[in-house]
Design an enzyme around this catalytic site. Structure first.
Site, PDB file in Angstrom:
ATOM      1  N   HIS A  24       0.799  -1.186   0.143  1.00  0.00           N
ATOM      2  CA  HIS A  24      -0.009  -0.127  -0.046  1.00  0.00           C
ATOM      3  C   HIS A  24       0.861   1.249   0.030  1.00  0.00           C
ATOM      4  CE1 HIS A  24      -3.716   2.464   1.736  1.00  0.00           C
ATOM      5  NE2 HIS A  24      -2.464   3.130   1.661  1.00  0.00           N
ATOM      6  N   GLU A  25       1.916   1.289   0.944  1.00  0.00           N
ATOM      7  CA  GLU A  25       2.671   2.732   1.178  1.00  0.00           C
ATOM      8  C   GLU A  25       3.724   2.597  -0.186  1.00  0.00           C
ATOM      9  OE1 GLU A  25       1.889   4.848   3.008  1.00  0.00           O
ATOM     10  OE2 GLU A  25       0.781   3.523   4.281  1.00  0.00           O
ATOM     11  N   HIS A  72       2.080   4.573  -2.923  1.00  0.00           N
ATOM     12  CA  HIS A  72       1.644   6.152  -2.834  1.00  0.00           C
ATOM     13  C   HIS A  72       3.067   6.938  -3.497  1.00  0.00           C
ATOM     14  CE1 HIS A  72      -1.777   6.384  -0.584  1.00  0.00           C
ATOM     15  NE2 HIS A  72      -1.236   5.658   0.436  1.00  0.00           N
ATOM     16  N   ASP A 110      -5.639   7.855  -1.257  1.00  0.00           N
ATOM     17  CA  ASP A 110      -6.419   7.051  -0.518  1.00  0.00           C
ATOM     18  C   ASP A 110      -7.802   7.585  -0.698  1.00  0.00           C
ATOM     19  OD1 ASP A 110      -4.568   5.543   1.013  1.00  0.00           O
ATOM     20  OD2 ASP A 110      -3.899   7.150   1.993  1.00  0.00           O
ATOM     21  N   TYR A 122     -11.180   3.520   2.243  1.00  0.00           N
ATOM     22  CA  TYR A 122     -10.408   2.701   3.107  1.00  0.00           C
ATOM     23  C   TYR A 122     -11.294   1.449   3.548  1.00  0.00           C
ATOM     24  CZ  TYR A 122      -7.109   6.353   4.189  1.00  0.00           C
ATOM     25  OH  TYR A 122      -6.044   7.397   4.278  1.00  0.00           O
TER      26      TYR A 122
END
Length: 363
Positions: A313-314, A317, A326, A329
């Protein structure tokens, strides 16, 4: 055009630099004390949100400044050119009732925000800003209000523009302002992985296990996307990214190829100083450093909302990787987004994470 002529173009109505607009019952107002900022001055704006509905409305506090600015809350333009938000992007759990603030009918809340540490304001010029937030999860319906919210189509809060002139300055939100971790503690391990923010031995072990899981997930995702022949029939893809479209499929494939390459070939830094309840966060313009927060340590290594998935996920980014945002969520939100707006789903970091985690398993 010189400074004087630029300022004269601003109307008398903006003398107090204040404006507001009604957006589906929530009125957003911006106020600024001046129109002219020197290079060494902080750009401050006061945001007021007012509930003009006849019933209470609950707003997700992440999209306010209740706990400080943790999302891109503003649209910022300089001489018509947009300046992107350069603050942190977080992985959070799906919002719970405690993540919403309640505004009674007629009630207002106000926040003072310093903008010049959040947006690139290095250029001299005329700036226009507006409060501009939207999310499928922005409002929580009160009992009996679901139909009204659906009728109104509430999905965002916006204000009109306020204007000011700013002398160029060195960007204040660069290398380290507001970021935890000072590079102390930890150390390095083989494979170009380093730790800052005093990661304990246990935390380093957890991160390395999560990184191994993330590499496996990314490799599997890339292989699946590159090797699937029946793209239109892919339940796994359709669940998280919506109905098949060649261009969107290619975008997601490219994203996972870059995620996989980054995890295996780039020097990654993990910081353990975050004490927030979230999983992790990054600054998209500052690869490849990931700040691990409290929820990461109790997450499983694999599976839904896992350590491995959090790292995928990170990494997604980072602008140099996939530049995801985002949008929503949680699995439920990501599934709904895939149905309602596939173009947004392929930009959503959680959608990439859940595709990679693939729990429950789907072909």
């Amino acid at each position: 055009m010189n400074k004087t002529s630029k300022l004269s173009a601003l109307t008398l109505a903006l003398a107090l630099c204040s404006t507001s607009v009604l957006a589906d019952g929530i009125r957003a107002s911006l106020e600024m004390s001046k129109q002219d900022y020197q290079a060494n001055e902080d750009v401050m704006v006061r945001v007021t949100l007012t509930n003009d509905e006849k019933v209470p409305v609950k707003i997700l506090k992440w999209y306010t400044a209740a706990d400080g600015v943790e999302e891109s809350l503003f649209k910022v333009l300089v001489d018509g050119e947009e300046r992107h938000y350069l603050g942190a992007h977080y992985k959070r759990p799906a919002p719970s009732k405690n993540d919403y603030i309640k505004l009674k009918s007629g009630e207002s809340v106000s926040y003072n925000v310093e903008l010049s540490s959040l947006y690139d304001m290095s250029e001299t010029g005329n700036y226009d800003i507006s409060y501009n937030v939207s999310s499928m999860q922005l409002f929580a319906p009160n009992p009996g209000q679901e139909k009204k919210l659906a009728r109104l189509g509430i999905d965002g809060i916006n204000s009109n523009n306020v204007n000011f002139y700013l002398e160029g300055r060195e960007f204040k939100g660069g290398a380290g302002k507001g970021k935890p971790g000072t590079g102390d503690g930890g150390g390095t391990t083989p494979g170009d992985v380093s730790f800052t923010g005093r990661c304990s031995n246990t935390q380093q072990t957890d991160i390395l296990a999560g990184l191994a899981a993330a590499k496996s997930m990314a490799a599997n995702s890339k292989s699946y996307l590159q090797g699937t022949n029946d793209k239109a029939g892919s339940v796994r893809y359709n669940t998280w990214f919506g109905n098949y479209d060649a261009s969107r499929w290619n975008t997601v494939t490219s994203n996972f190829s870059k995620i996989d390459s980054s995890l295996n070939n780039e020097a990654l830094t993990f910081d353990c100083s975050c004490k927030k309840s979230y999983f992790a966060y990054v600054y998209p313009t500052q690869p490849y450093k990931i700040y691990m927060c409290n929820a990461f340590w109790t997450a499983p290594t694999t599976g839904t909302d896992s350590k491995g998935g959090t790292i995928v996920h990170e990494v997604s980014h980072f602008n140099i990787v996939a530049g995801t945002d985002d949008v929503v969520y949680g699995q439920a939100g990501a599934k709904s987004l895939a149905v309602s707006d596939p173009a947004q789903a392929i930009q959503n970091a959680d959608s990439h994470e859940y595709f990679a985690e693939n729990t429950p398993f789907q072909n």
